[in-house]
Enzyme design. Sequence first.
Site, PDB file in Angstrom:
ATOM      1  CG  ASN A  42      -0.381  -0.168   2.526  1.00 54.15           C
ATOM      2  OD1 ASN A  42       0.671  -0.780   2.693  1.00 54.15           O
ATOM      3  ND2 ASN A  42      -1.033   0.379   3.533  1.00 54.15           N
ATOM      4  CD  GLU A  44      -1.611   4.733   4.483  1.00 53.34           C
ATOM      5  OE1 GLU A  44      -1.197   5.611   5.272  1.00 53.34           O
ATOM      6  OE2 GLU A  44      -2.319   3.762   4.850  1.00 53.34           O
ATOM      7  CB  CYS A  53      -5.176  -1.381  -1.958  1.00 52.15           C
ATOM      8  SG  CYS A  53      -6.531  -0.589  -1.096  1.00 52.15           S
ATOM      9  CD  GLU A  55      -5.270  -5.924  -1.602  1.00 50.39           C
ATOM     10  OE1 GLU A  55      -4.704  -4.824  -1.471  1.00 50.39           O
ATOM     11  OE2 GLU A  55      -6.126  -6.341  -0.808  1.00 50.39           O
ATOM     12  CB  CYS A  88     -10.840  -2.472  -0.112  1.00 51.30           C
ATOM     13  SG  CYS A  88     -10.176  -1.851  -1.670  1.00 51.30           S
ATOM     14  CB  CYS A  91      -8.485  -4.576  -3.986  1.00 49.70           C
ATOM     15  SG  CYS A  91      -7.320  -3.223  -3.688  1.00 49.70           S
TER      16      CYS A  91
END
Length: 134
Positions: A42, A44, A53, A55, A88, A91
């Site tokens: 991830n 940010e 993210c 993934e 999430c 993703c």
Amino acid sequence: MMNETLKTLALAAMEKSYSPYSTKKVGAVIELVDGTTFTGCNVENSSFGGTVCAERVAIWKAVSEIGPTVSVKTVVVATDASPPWVPCGICRQVINEFASAECEIHLVNKTGDVKSFTHKQLLPHGFDRSALME
Ligand code: THU
């Protein structure tokens, strides 16, 4: 299928995480049907909507290196959480775009928890290209 190599790659990818705001490290590895692997973490952003993210980072790395034929056989996601985090919704949608028919998603952590799903279990009735090809 998940093996120790994929789990180790996902756990190692966690350590690359740029997550000063949530302080939650996430790592991912995808294995393509030809056995090639790509990792992600991830990343940010101070403008929170810019966060990506782990993934999706792994999938976008694969597509940008391999091209549009990317077909994902296995996804492994590593977090510190127990039970380990699920991907999430965004993703799941992105995984669905590049998933092979029997794509598996495995969730792991350092303490040895493993939860396994097929991508269809995590995104039942998913929206996909078939809707656009009518
Ligand atoms: N995160 C992921 O990397 N993957 C997911 O599927 C869930 C959330 C990250 C995004 C953000 O950096 C942090 O976890 C907290 O939401």
